[in-house]
Scaffold this active site. Structure first.
Site, PDB file in Angstrom:
ATOM      1  N   GLU A 263     -11.717 -13.292   0.422  1.00 48.61           N
ATOM      2  CA  GLU A 263     -12.004 -12.183   1.326  1.00 48.61           C
ATOM      3  C   GLU A 263     -11.104 -11.067   0.841  1.00 48.61           C
ATOM      4  OE1 GLU A 263     -10.885  -9.940   4.558  1.00 48.61           O
ATOM      5  OE2 GLU A 263     -10.352 -11.947   5.259  1.00 48.61           O
ATOM      6  N   CYS A 302      -8.173  -5.467   6.635  1.00 48.94           N
ATOM      7  CA  CYS A 302      -9.296  -5.612   5.708  1.00 48.94           C
ATOM      8  C   CYS A 302     -10.578  -5.095   6.344  1.00 48.94           C
ATOM      9  CB  CYS A 302      -9.447  -7.064   5.304  1.00 48.94           C
ATOM     10  SG  CYS A 302      -9.469  -8.201   6.687  1.00 48.94           S
TER      11      CYS A 302
HETATM   12  P1  NDP Z   1      -2.408  -9.525  -3.571  1.00 46.87           P
HETATM   13  O1  NDP Z   1      -3.795  -9.785  -3.973  1.00 46.87           O
HETATM   14  O2  NDP Z   1      -1.425  -9.174  -4.618  1.00 46.87           O
HETATM   15  O3  NDP Z   1      -1.801 -10.793  -2.819  1.00 46.87           O
HETATM   16  C1  NDP Z   1      -2.543 -11.554  -1.904  1.00 46.87           C
HETATM   17  C2  NDP Z   1      -1.981 -12.954  -1.865  1.00 46.87           C
HETATM   18  O4  NDP Z   1      -2.150 -13.560  -3.139  1.00 46.87           O
HETATM   19  C3  NDP Z   1      -0.491 -13.011  -1.590  1.00 46.87           C
HETATM   20  O5  NDP Z   1      -0.208 -14.138  -0.800  1.00 46.87           O
HETATM   21  C4  NDP Z   1       0.086 -13.172  -2.970  1.00 46.87           C
HETATM   22  O6  NDP Z   1       1.372 -13.716  -2.943  1.00 46.87           O
HETATM   23  C5  NDP Z   1      -0.912 -14.106  -3.568  1.00 46.87           C
HETATM   24  N1  NDP Z   1      -0.899 -14.180  -5.012  1.00 46.87           N
HETATM   25  C6  NDP Z   1      -0.704 -13.190  -5.898  1.00 46.87           C
HETATM   26  N2  NDP Z   1      -0.790 -13.682  -7.149  1.00 46.87           N
HETATM   27  C7  NDP Z   1      -1.049 -15.005  -7.050  1.00 46.87           C
HETATM   28  C8  NDP Z   1      -1.228 -16.072  -7.987  1.00 46.87           C
HETATM   29  N3  NDP Z   1      -1.167 -15.860  -9.283  1.00 46.87           N
HETATM   30  N4  NDP Z   1      -1.470 -17.301  -7.521  1.00 46.87           N
HETATM   31  C9  NDP Z   1      -1.543 -17.539  -6.212  1.00 46.87           C
HETATM   32  N5  NDP Z   1      -1.360 -16.573  -5.281  1.00 46.87           N
HETATM   33  C10 NDP Z   1      -1.123 -15.317  -5.701  1.00 46.87           C
HETATM   34  O7  NDP Z   1      -2.458  -8.443  -2.472  1.00 46.87           O
HETATM   35  P2  NDP Z   1      -1.251  -7.623  -1.833  1.00 46.87           P
HETATM   36  O8  NDP Z   1      -0.728  -8.412  -0.700  1.00 46.87           O
HETATM   37  O9  NDP Z   1      -0.261  -7.165  -2.833  1.00 46.87           O
HETATM   38  O10 NDP Z   1      -2.049  -6.364  -1.349  1.00 46.87           O
HETATM   39  C11 NDP Z   1      -2.583  -5.490  -2.323  1.00 46.87           C
HETATM   40  C12 NDP Z   1      -3.845  -4.843  -1.839  1.00 46.87           C
HETATM   41  O11 NDP Z   1      -4.779  -5.834  -1.438  1.00 46.87           O
HETATM   42  C13 NDP Z   1      -3.684  -3.978  -0.648  1.00 46.87           C
HETATM   43  O12 NDP Z   1      -3.219  -2.719  -0.985  1.00 46.87           O
HETATM   44  C14 NDP Z   1      -5.087  -3.969  -0.122  1.00 46.87           C
HETATM   45  O13 NDP Z   1      -5.847  -3.033  -0.834  1.00 46.87           O
HETATM   46  C15 NDP Z   1      -5.594  -5.346  -0.410  1.00 46.87           C
HETATM   47  N6  NDP Z   1      -5.499  -6.230   0.733  1.00 46.87           N
HETATM   48  C16 NDP Z   1      -6.620  -6.694   1.318  1.00 46.87           C
HETATM   49  C17 NDP Z   1      -6.532  -7.513   2.409  1.00 46.87           C
HETATM   50  C18 NDP Z   1      -7.699  -8.124   3.077  1.00 46.87           C
HETATM   51  O14 NDP Z   1      -7.525  -8.680   4.152  1.00 46.87           O
HETATM   52  N7  NDP Z   1      -8.884  -8.140   2.541  1.00 46.87           N
HETATM   53  C19 NDP Z   1      -5.283  -7.843   3.026  1.00 46.87           C
HETATM   54  C20 NDP Z   1      -4.142  -7.344   2.317  1.00 46.87           C
HETATM   55  C21 NDP Z   1      -4.269  -6.584   1.209  1.00 46.87           C
HETATM   56  P3  NDP Z   1       2.656 -12.768  -3.108  1.00 46.87           P
HETATM   57  O15 NDP Z   1       2.663 -11.824  -1.952  1.00 46.87           O
HETATM   58  O16 NDP Z   1       3.775 -13.737  -3.046  1.00 46.87           O
HETATM   59  O17 NDP Z   1       2.497 -12.082  -4.412  1.00 46.87           O
END
Ligand code: NDP
Length: 694
Positions: A263, A302
């Protein structure tokens, strides 16, 4: 320096035993308003392979010992305990920038998910471990070979990778269905709010009620996690589209068959209908909703509205109305200060990201109509006010686009209190703009005109996971554009990640495998616990005399026959007032292609069937609460005879009551053994005979 936030793995709290080296320096998590250090994260030295194995062995065993209903009862207990300790979670969430209202969606929203899944599961799932999907298919003429679909749980771990914006609700909406399905969860919260996730997990661990291995938490990064995944595991991801794409392309998903759903950020739309002009309740509702979506969680949702699609002539009126509402209602500041209604973004990095996205939108043809990216005036925790020097504060922004089809507005997501305003000329054009988003979680439409709604539904539903129609009747009761509910799909096509597995019992089934099972009635009865026609039956004692402790599927009563007379039909017709011609007028009935002449009422037959199968004395059968799947097949004429066979088909003891549900298979046949009617009778039956307490 703060401590390293622990993980909860393999049944205990864990943190790196040594100070991690330079190459694995801990991530520092800071307070969103003050920039103070809250905690540090490090998973240096964690054995993720062992974590997953613990889920697959200990977690699978402990959850597998429970039925759907027993798991559901535990979910309710979890919800109750979290409710009792809600204030701790509210207080902690303020450090992440959450106001009281933000925590209402995250903390209470998360608790609500547990309550909802608990009660839905007890109503919609059997009290077993296997879920039957769809009807029986009879595959041989004599009925000795049947087929049907069954769902059994996946044998692995449910890895839940969550976003920073909803550390509780976002996690629990995945945990609850996994738990119900019987699949252990490994929760990986996003770093900026991992300490809120640690808090709710700690509360659940402290209850002592969590089945061993059913919930593990990894606080910090998980770089090699995917290397350890295998068939039978599944991943539910929430976050950015780019991370989702990277993870989805991993070999374990592409070739091994690990289920991966995501998502991701989506450019959701909200359409103001042409009829919703200023002064109408729909216009007011639209403005209110836009304000809520801009300011709740400081727009870090989101599901937030990113594109306000508005009749060209109403753009100025809308912007003016939003400006007035912001002046009246929005107080930006530290959520610990009195009266603050909008907190900061989660981190300075996120604020930079929002600024970059706003610049990209402006470069792509937008013009700031409201707000700016400069630090706003804020209320500090001590109540003083001034321009924000620290903290990730930004003010609500509206960006206008003269060219509504400019690519940037449909591609760039500013994950903060930012929405673009797009003018449209016709409803068809509005629909086209919605679809340019490339797939969204949600679109809302404010209109009181069903033809506008119908056009938008037919043209945009395929691009959306959910569509909310806002009008004067539901404006006050609507749960809102940005609030997914646990009953309904949360996910969306295309850019939204492609998921539709969350929401309702389909989320539970997503953690299970559907398999077609073929076999004899006896074998299917043994495998499913549900009696299938053709399997053995017992007529030793009237089944209505047996409490649940004695009743077994297959217990049966075969009734005597009863003849139907014209007099009976007329008596029933006059008694009930059902004088329909098929029962009362020979000529008209005979002219009807379905009847040979006057026939008995179907309800007369069902009533008689009850009279034929009941055992009338007081006993363990407490109530009849309905019929299901009733079909009348062969008409019954005066002179015919009917008899009924009633067989205990499915027995569901209720976890928390002294009684349970019994579904009976009822079949009425005529003197020639032709099927007259079939249905399920639903009853409540005491677990023990009267006077015996469990
Ligand atoms: P990310 O995609 O970077 O992170 C989302 C999750 O993935 C976090 O728990 C992160 O952990 C984890 N993650 C990152 N890399 C890996 C990996 N290689 N293996 C497993 N897990 C991983 O999103 P952000 O939180 O940095 O947000 C960035 C952008 O995403 C926002 O600016 C927004 O545009 C969008 N977003 C969308 C959301 C939605 O609900 N659809 C919610 C939040 C953000 P960690 O934090 O430890 O890196």
């Amino acid at each position: 320096m703060t401590d390293i936030l622990p993980s909860y793995v393999r049944g205990q709290w864990w943190a790196p035993s040594e100070e991690p080296g330079q190459e694995a320096a801990p991530v520092v998590v800071r307070d969103s308003s003050t920039g103070e250090e809250v905690c540090r994260l490090s998973t240096a030295g964690i054995d993720l392979g062992a974590v997953l194995n613990y889920a697959r062995t200990t977690g699978q065993a402990s959850l597998g010992a429970l039925t759907f209903h027993q798991r559901a009862v535990l979910l309710k207990r979890f919800a109750q305990v979290l409710t009792e300790r809600k204030q701790e979670l509210y207080d902690l969430s303020r450090r992440a920038g959450a106001t009281e209202r933000d925590s209402l969606s995250d903390v209470d929203g998360g608790i609500g998910v547990l309550f909802t899944y608990s009660s839905k599961a007890r109503r919609e799932l059997p009290d077993g471990r296997v879920y039957l999907d769809g009807p029986v298919e009879v595959l041989s003429k004599d009925g000795s070979f049947l087929g049907r679909h069954v769902y059994t749980r996946l044998p692995g771990a449910a890895v839940q990778i969550n976003a920073f914006n909803f550390p509780m609700w976002g996690a629990l909406e995945k945990f609850a269905p996994a738990f119900l399905a019987g699949v252990p969860s490994v929760v990986k919260p996003a770093s900026p709010t991992a300490y809120v996730a640690e808090a709710w997990v700690r509360i659940l661990v402290e209850t002592g009620l969590l089945p061993d291995g059913s919930l593990q938490l990894v606080s910090g990064s998980v770089p090699d996690l995917f290397e350890h995944l295998r068939l039978g595991d599944l991943v539910g991801f929430t976050g950015s589209a780019s991370t989702a794409e990277r993870l989805r392309s991993h070999e374990c998903v592409q070739t091994v068959g690990v289920r991966f759903t995501s998502e991701t950020d989506s450019i959701n739309a909200s359409v103001l209908g042409p009829d919703a002009v200023p002064g109408t309740p729909e216009f007011d509702a639209y403005v209110r909703q836009l304000l809520v979506e801009l300011t709740t969680k400081a727009g870090q949702k989101c599901t937030a509205i990113r594109r306000a699609i508005v009749p060209a002539g109403q753009v100025d009126a809308l912007v003016d109305a939003v400006r007035a509402k912001i002046a009246e209602r929005v107080v930006i500041g530290d959520p610990r200060a009195e009266g603050v209604t909008m907190g900061p973004l989660v981190s300075l990095e996120q604020r930079e990201e929002v600024r970059r996205s706003v610049a990209a939108l402006v470069d792509g043809g937008g013009r700031l109509l409201l707000g700016s990216t400069e630090p706003p005036e804020v209320v500090r925790s001590d109540g003083s006010t001034g321009v924000a020097e620290r903290g990730a504060f930004v003010e609500p922004m509206l960006i206008g686009f003269a060219d509504a089809s400019a690519p940037a507005v449909h591609q760039v997501e500013a994950f903060g209190p930012v929405a673009s305003v797009l003018p449209y000329a016709t409803v068809e054009e509005a629909a086209e703009l919605v679809s340019l988003g490339g797939g969204s979680l949600v679109t809302s439409v404010a209109t009181n005109d069903p033809s506008v709604a119908a056009t938008l539904l037919s043209r945009t539903a395929a691009y959306n996971g959910r569509i909310l129609f806002l009008d004067r009747d539901d404006a006050r009761t609507s749960t809102g554009h940005g609030a997914p509910v646990p009953h309904l799909v949360h996910g969306g096509p295309g850019r939204a990640g492609g998921g539709e597995e969350l929401g309702g019992m389909r989320a539970v089934l997503h953690h299970m495998q559907r398999t077609a099972v073929q076999g004899s009635p006896e074998m299917l009865t043994a495998l499913t616990g549900v009696w299938h026609q053709g399997a053995a039956s017992r007529t030793d004692r009237h089944p209505f005399r047996k409490p649940l402790s004695e009743l077994a599927v297959g217990d049966q009563v075969v009734s005597a026959s009863r003849a139907v007379t014209l007099d009976d039909i007329e008596t029933f017709a006059r008694f009930t007032g059902d004088l329909f011609y098929a029962h009362m007028d020979e000529e008209a009935a005979a002219a009807n292609p379905f009847f040979p002449g006057r026939v008995a009422h179907g309800y007369l037959l069902v009533s008689w069937a009850a009279g034929l199968f009941v055992d009338p004395e007081p006993g363990p059968v407490l109530a009849n609460y309905g019929l299901e799947n009733l079909r009348f097949v062969t008409p019954v004429s005066p002179g015919d005879e009917i008899r009924v066979v009633l067989t205990a088909k499915q027995i569901t003891p209720r976890e928390t009551d002294e009684y349970g549900e019994v579904r009976w298979d009822a079949v009425i046949r005529n003197q020639d053994d032709e099927l007259v009617a079939s249905y399920d009778v639903l009853t409540l039956v005491a677990k023990e005979p009267a006077g015996v307490s469990p």
